[in-house]
Design a protein around this motif. Structure first.
Motif, PDB file in Angstrom:
ATOM      1  N   UNK B  28     -54.317  43.349 -14.286  1.00  0.00           N
ATOM      2  CA  UNK B  28     -53.511  43.196 -12.725  1.00  0.00           C
ATOM      3  C   UNK B  28     -52.149  43.688 -13.161  1.00  0.00           C
ATOM      4  N   UNK B  29     -51.668  43.075 -14.134  1.00  0.00           N
ATOM      5  CA  UNK B  29     -50.191  43.367 -14.753  1.00  0.00           C
ATOM      6  C   UNK B  29     -49.936  44.763 -14.877  1.00  0.00           C
ATOM      7  N   UNK B  30     -50.981  45.534 -15.597  1.00  0.00           N
ATOM      8  CA  UNK B  30     -50.618  46.915 -16.096  1.00  0.00           C
ATOM      9  C   UNK B  30     -50.790  47.628 -14.760  1.00  0.00           C
ATOM     10  N   UNK B 202     -52.391  41.859  -3.449  1.00  0.00           N
ATOM     11  CA  UNK B 202     -53.812  42.328  -4.064  1.00  0.00           C
ATOM     12  C   UNK B 202     -53.996  41.915  -5.587  1.00  0.00           C
ATOM     13  N   UNK B 203     -52.901  41.800  -6.106  1.00  0.00           N
ATOM     14  CA  UNK B 203     -52.872  41.438  -7.441  1.00  0.00           C
ATOM     15  C   UNK B 203     -53.445  40.197  -7.806  1.00  0.00           C
ATOM     16  N   UNK B 204     -53.060  39.023  -6.857  1.00  0.00           N
ATOM     17  CA  UNK B 204     -53.744  37.679  -6.957  1.00  0.00           C
ATOM     18  C   UNK B 204     -54.969  37.767  -6.780  1.00  0.00           C
ATOM     19  N   UNK B 205     -55.600  38.477  -5.759  1.00  0.00           N
ATOM     20  CA  UNK B 205     -57.175  38.621  -5.425  1.00  0.00           C
ATOM     21  C   UNK B 205     -57.780  39.198  -6.632  1.00  0.00           C
ATOM     22  N   UNK B 206     -57.175  40.377  -7.117  1.00  0.00           N
ATOM     23  CA  UNK B 206     -57.890  41.110  -8.402  1.00  0.00           C
ATOM     24  C   UNK B 206     -57.994  39.993  -9.309  1.00  0.00           C
ATOM     25  N   UNK B 207     -56.985  39.219  -9.862  1.00  0.00           N
ATOM     26  CA  UNK B 207     -56.860  38.390 -10.941  1.00  0.00           C
ATOM     27  C   UNK B 207     -57.946  37.351 -10.954  1.00  0.00           C
ATOM     28  N   UNK B 208     -58.191  36.932  -9.820  1.00  0.00           N
ATOM     29  CA  UNK B 208     -59.504  35.961  -9.717  1.00  0.00           C
ATOM     30  C   UNK B 208     -60.755  36.559  -9.168  1.00  0.00           C
ATOM     31  N   UNK B 209     -60.959  37.854  -9.141  1.00  0.00           N
ATOM     32  CA  UNK B 209     -62.163  38.755  -8.894  1.00  0.00           C
ATOM     33  C   UNK B 209     -62.369  38.322  -7.442  1.00  0.00           C
ATOM     34  N   UNK B 210     -61.497  38.302  -6.471  1.00  0.00           N
ATOM     35  CA  UNK B 210     -61.808  38.215  -5.149  1.00  0.00           C
ATOM     36  C   UNK B 210     -61.339  39.097  -4.122  1.00  0.00           C
ATOM     37  N   UNK B 211     -60.732  40.259  -4.606  1.00  0.00           N
ATOM     38  CA  UNK B 211     -60.285  41.269  -3.411  1.00  0.00           C
ATOM     39  C   UNK B 211     -61.577  41.737  -2.688  1.00  0.00           C
ATOM     40  N   UNK B 216     -65.096  40.240   2.740  1.00  0.00           N
ATOM     41  CA  UNK B 216     -66.445  39.790   3.396  1.00  0.00           C
ATOM     42  C   UNK B 216     -66.069  38.505   4.317  1.00  0.00           C
ATOM     43  N   UNK B 217     -65.147  37.488   3.657  1.00  0.00           N
ATOM     44  CA  UNK B 217     -65.038  36.192   4.120  1.00  0.00           C
ATOM     45  C   UNK B 217     -64.137  36.232   5.582  1.00  0.00           C
ATOM     46  N   UNK B 218     -63.029  37.204   5.485  1.00  0.00           N
ATOM     47  CA  UNK B 218     -62.273  37.079   6.685  1.00  0.00           C
ATOM     48  C   UNK B 218     -62.190  38.144   7.378  1.00  0.00           C
ATOM     49  N   UNK B 227     -55.123  34.088   2.115  1.00  0.00           N
ATOM     50  CA  UNK B 227     -55.403  34.242   0.509  1.00  0.00           C
ATOM     51  C   UNK B 227     -55.499  32.813  -0.160  1.00  0.00           C
ATOM     52  N   UNK B 228     -54.736  32.080   0.215  1.00  0.00           N
ATOM     53  CA  UNK B 228     -54.358  30.648  -0.225  1.00  0.00           C
ATOM     54  C   UNK B 228     -55.546  29.897   0.302  1.00  0.00           C
ATOM     55  N   UNK B 229     -55.914  29.909   1.498  1.00  0.00           N
ATOM     56  CA  UNK B 229     -57.382  29.412   1.772  1.00  0.00           C
ATOM     57  C   UNK B 229     -58.389  29.879   1.163  1.00  0.00           C
ATOM     58  N   UNK B 230     -58.683  30.745   0.874  1.00  0.00           N
ATOM     59  CA  UNK B 230     -59.863  31.465   0.131  1.00  0.00           C
ATOM     60  C   UNK B 230     -59.850  30.781  -1.345  1.00  0.00           C
ATOM     61  N   UNK B 231     -58.638  30.807  -2.238  1.00  0.00           N
ATOM     62  CA  UNK B 231     -58.640  30.414  -3.498  1.00  0.00           C
ATOM     63  C   UNK B 231     -58.448  28.977  -3.608  1.00  0.00           C
ATOM     64  N   UNK B 232     -58.019  28.226  -2.650  1.00  0.00           N
ATOM     65  CA  UNK B 232     -57.887  26.678  -2.889  1.00  0.00           C
ATOM     66  C   UNK B 232     -59.263  26.264  -1.986  1.00  0.00           C
ATOM     67  N   UNK B 233     -59.650  26.365  -0.756  1.00  0.00           N
ATOM     68  CA  UNK B 233     -60.436  25.641  -0.070  1.00  0.00           C
ATOM     69  C   UNK B 233     -61.829  26.245  -0.008  1.00  0.00           C
ATOM     70  N   UNK B 234     -62.217  27.461  -0.137  1.00  0.00           N
ATOM     71  CA  UNK B 234     -63.311  28.019   0.235  1.00  0.00           C
ATOM     72  C   UNK B 234     -64.505  27.855  -0.822  1.00  0.00           C
ATOM     73  N   UNK B 235     -65.347  26.962  -0.535  1.00  0.00           N
ATOM     74  CA  UNK B 235     -66.525  26.570  -1.637  1.00  0.00           C
ATOM     75  C   UNK B 235     -67.274  27.830  -1.862  1.00  0.00           C
TER      76      UNK B 235
END
Lengths: 378, 312
Positions: B28-30, B202-211, B216-218, B227-235
């Motif tokens: 993601x950084x590059x 986008x970079x955050x989502x990419x780095x956890x494979x969640x873009x 699909x979720x939202x 994004x925070x909701x997805x990465x923290x609370x979504x099981x």
């Protein structure tokens, strides 16, 4: 029997079958073992007997390995690979299977658990760790046997019993198949600088609370000086002639033999009594003048540390080498298992190959190879 | 099983997971660093990558300036960085070798094969020309190790310790990436708006494979609080903190079931999981995202320590 005797009543020494100094001054003799009753009277649970064939009818015992013989993973692995490559040949020739070796080994080990342990004794395999050259074999065998592979630091001794540290707390170990040499198994009893051992292990063993396979001090029976007395030892204990002959051997400690050896160095193979792995030996016909003279000086300096044998016409086997298929010298090491209920041997063995043309040295540490060995039903 | 074996399995998977995470950061950084300044912001993306990997200070002790080349070299191959991808894979393989009998042949061969491949790589060439090929390879290795374990291992304590390592490390990584970038997720900063934040999100989502997962979720455009909701609370998202803790609790329960004993690790993990179940993302923002994440990272470390104390 020989080991039970030298660590017990010592009748064969008293009867003059084996010279005293070869027993008591043998570095592999463990005075600590004198009077220790080993569980079920078994010392050598796993023996590797190196056999060579020198003509159509004659097989000789080249060497006994009673300490921790290795190579069984090559036996099993070689079979597995060859079976994958040439499955049809196996069907056509009715080759006896060897893959039950790990099962036989584990049942042998369980059979020699100290008396008084549960019906379901815990077996573990003690390895020096992953920096040991045989680590692959240790992990392979432990895996196939379904026993825990432990290092010294995984074990501890309390009240003369051996325990392993597990995720559920300490668990008692009844039988230890150890692939660590005598010197290193217990820093309190043997080498104090050993990091591989378990402090107090020998105490637990002497107290009869754990079985070590092979027993401590078995090296006193397999060195090359004792080897020369084996036929007499067999006759003394069993009153029978040994079926497999020994290679005729000159004991350099004997002045008459020594002078013969010195006169015939270019034709003989000279070995160190306590050597193994193909180190420190002279193969006369394949050595330069300088090497022979060098060895002559060493022989004169300490003749008792050497034996000599005629250069045998080891049998050869067609081998696939860089230049195609060519003859290479081989020897055979079957593995003999001894438990409380007698001996077992799987129909096969480790065939070791000297990969260099003309070479007679088959040890893997000297670049030797291995072959799958078939026992065929006719 | 031997405590040493459990210990090796736990750390083996942690190192594999970390290597995978580092590969994603590099990727993601590059991607960000080649964007025009208006989109990528003026701060040095490579410095941020080091902060996300948690090794900025270690880097500055060796190099002067974070550049594409030095950071890539440091995160991917450096022998001096104990958490470089190379060192992670080496340590994982070392651990695997020590517990060879606790792994299936398939899992062992995957790890060992990766290590052998690594020996053959031309690092110079990788750093300058083909880092994306390298990161693809690392992600693939992690997938194969995970998958071979999933498909071939017995469901017993060895398997659960291996899983525990994956999830403990993964939770830590997700929390860290969120924490380093938390300021761009705060609702007020979205006022800055524009292309810059969008590419950071986008970079955050990419780095956890969640873009793709986000869409699909939202089913709406990127919103920082979602994004925070997805990465923290979504099981449902395998890399979310809630999902990691769902799995950690399951593994620890399986262990407790097999050993017939519950302990501190089980209690602490269950407390964290319950707190996720009872939270909504608005609350998290009210307590402060940064404070929330900092306390989570500390809690997660405590669970790791409890596991070590109880079993290893």
């Amino acid at each position: 029997m020989y080991l039970a005797d030298i660590y017990g009543k010592q009748t064969c020494v008293k009867a003059g079958i084996v010279p005293e100094d070869l027993v008591w001054r043998n570095p592999a003799y463990r005075p600590e073992m004198a009077g220790v009753a080993v569980p079920h009277g078994v010392y050598v649970h796993i023996a590797g007997v190196d056999i060579v064939r020198i003509d159509a009818d004659d097989f000789y015992v080249l060497e006994d390995n009673a300490r921790t013989p290795s190579g069984v993973s090559s036996l099993l692995g070689g079979r597995e690979i060859c079976f994958r490559l040439m499955a049809d040949l196996y069907g056509a020739h009715k080759v006896a299977p060897v893959d039950n070796y790990p099962d036989e080994l584990v049942s042998t080990l369980r059979s020699v658990a100290p008396r008084g342990t549960t019906d379901n004794p815990t077996v573990a395999m003690l390895t020096p760790g992953q920096f040991n050259s045989a680590y692959y074999e240790h992990s392979f065998l432990a895996d196939k046997m379904g026993v825990e592979l432990v290092e010294g630091r995984d074990l501890f001794v309390r009240d003369a019993c051996v325990y392993k540290r597990t995720t559920e707390g300490p668990k008692k170990v009844d039988v230890l198949y150890r692939r660590v040499d005598d010197d290193f198994i217990d820093p309190l009893a043997f080498r104090p600088d050993s990091m591989l051992g378990v402090p107090g292990l020998f105490g637990a063993y002497a107290a009869g609370n754990v079985t070590l396979a092979n027993a401590v001090g078995t090296g006193a029976a397999d060195d090359k000086a004792i080897y020369t007395y084996m036929p007499e030892i067999v006759k003394f204990f069993l009153s029978e002639e040994p079926i497999l002959k020994n290679v005729p051997t000159w004991r350099c400690r004997d002045p008459k033999d020594l002078s013969y050896v010195l006169d015939h160095l270019p034709e003989l193979v000279v070995k160190e009594v306590h050597g193994s792995g193909g180190y420190g030996m002279l193969v006369g016909p394949q050595s330069s003048k300088m090497e022979i003279e060098d060895f002559r000086a060493r022989l004169k300096a300490s003749p008792e540390t050497y034996i000599a044998q005629p250069t045998l016409a080891l049998s050869t086997c067609p081998s696939f080498v860089n230049s195609g298929v060519a003859p290479r010298h081989v020897d055979l090491r079957p593995f003999v298992l001894t438990g409380a209920n007698g001996m077992k041997i799987v129909p096969g063995g480790l065939t070791r190959v000297a990969m260099r043309e003309g070479s007679l040295v088959v040890n893997s540490s000297q670049g030797g190879g291995t072959k799958d060995t078939w026992v065929v039903e006719l | 099983m031997l405590s040493r074996t459990a210990d090796n399995l736990f750390w083996l998977s942690r190192y594999v997971e970390r290597a995978d995470y580092l590969a994603r950061i590099l990727e993601t950084t590059s991607r960000l660093s080649v964007l025009p300044a208006a989109y990528a912001g003026d701060s040095n993306e490579w410095t941020r990558a080091l902060a996300t990997a948690g090794c900025l200070n270690a880097f500055l002790a060796i190099y002067e300036k974070p550049t594409a080349e030095t950071v890539t070299e440091f995160l991917a191959f450096s022998e001096q960085n104990p958490s470089s991808i190379r060192r992670c894979l080496e340590t994982a393989r070392f651990n695997a070798r020590a517990v060879r009998t606790a792994l299936t042949q398939e899992t062992w061969e995957t790890i060992n094969g990766a290590w052998l491949d690594l020996q053959k790589m031309d690092e110079r060439d990788m750093v300058t020309n083909r880092i994306s090929r390298f990161t693809e390879w690392v992600k693939d290795v992690a997938l194969r190790i995970d998958g071979s374990g999933y498909r071939t291992m017995l469901r017993n304590d060895a398997y659960w310790f291996l899983r525990l390592g994956f999830f403990t490390e993964r939770a830590d990584n997700t929390a860290r990436i969120l924490d380093v970038k938390y300021h761009i997720l705060l609702p007020e900063s979205s006022a800055v708006g524009g292309g810059l934040d969008y590419s950071q999100w986008t970079a955050i989502l990419r780095s956890v494979n969640a873009l793709t997962a986000y869409r699909w979720v939202y089913r709406e455009s990127l919103k920082p609080w979602l994004i925070a909701d997805l990465l923290i609370l979504n099981e449902e998202l395998p890399r979310s903190l809630a999902s990691c803790y769902k799995n950690i609790v399951e593994c620890l329960d399986s262990l407790a079931g097999a050993y017939g004993r519950q302990g501190k690790a089980q209690r602490q993990a269950r407390t964290i999981r319950t707190s996720f179940e009872n939270s909504v993302i608005d609350q998290v923002f009210q307590t402060g995202l940064h404070e929330f994440l900092t306390s989570f990272i500390a809690d997660n470390n405590r669970v790791g320590a409890a596991i070590i104390e109880q079993y290893l």
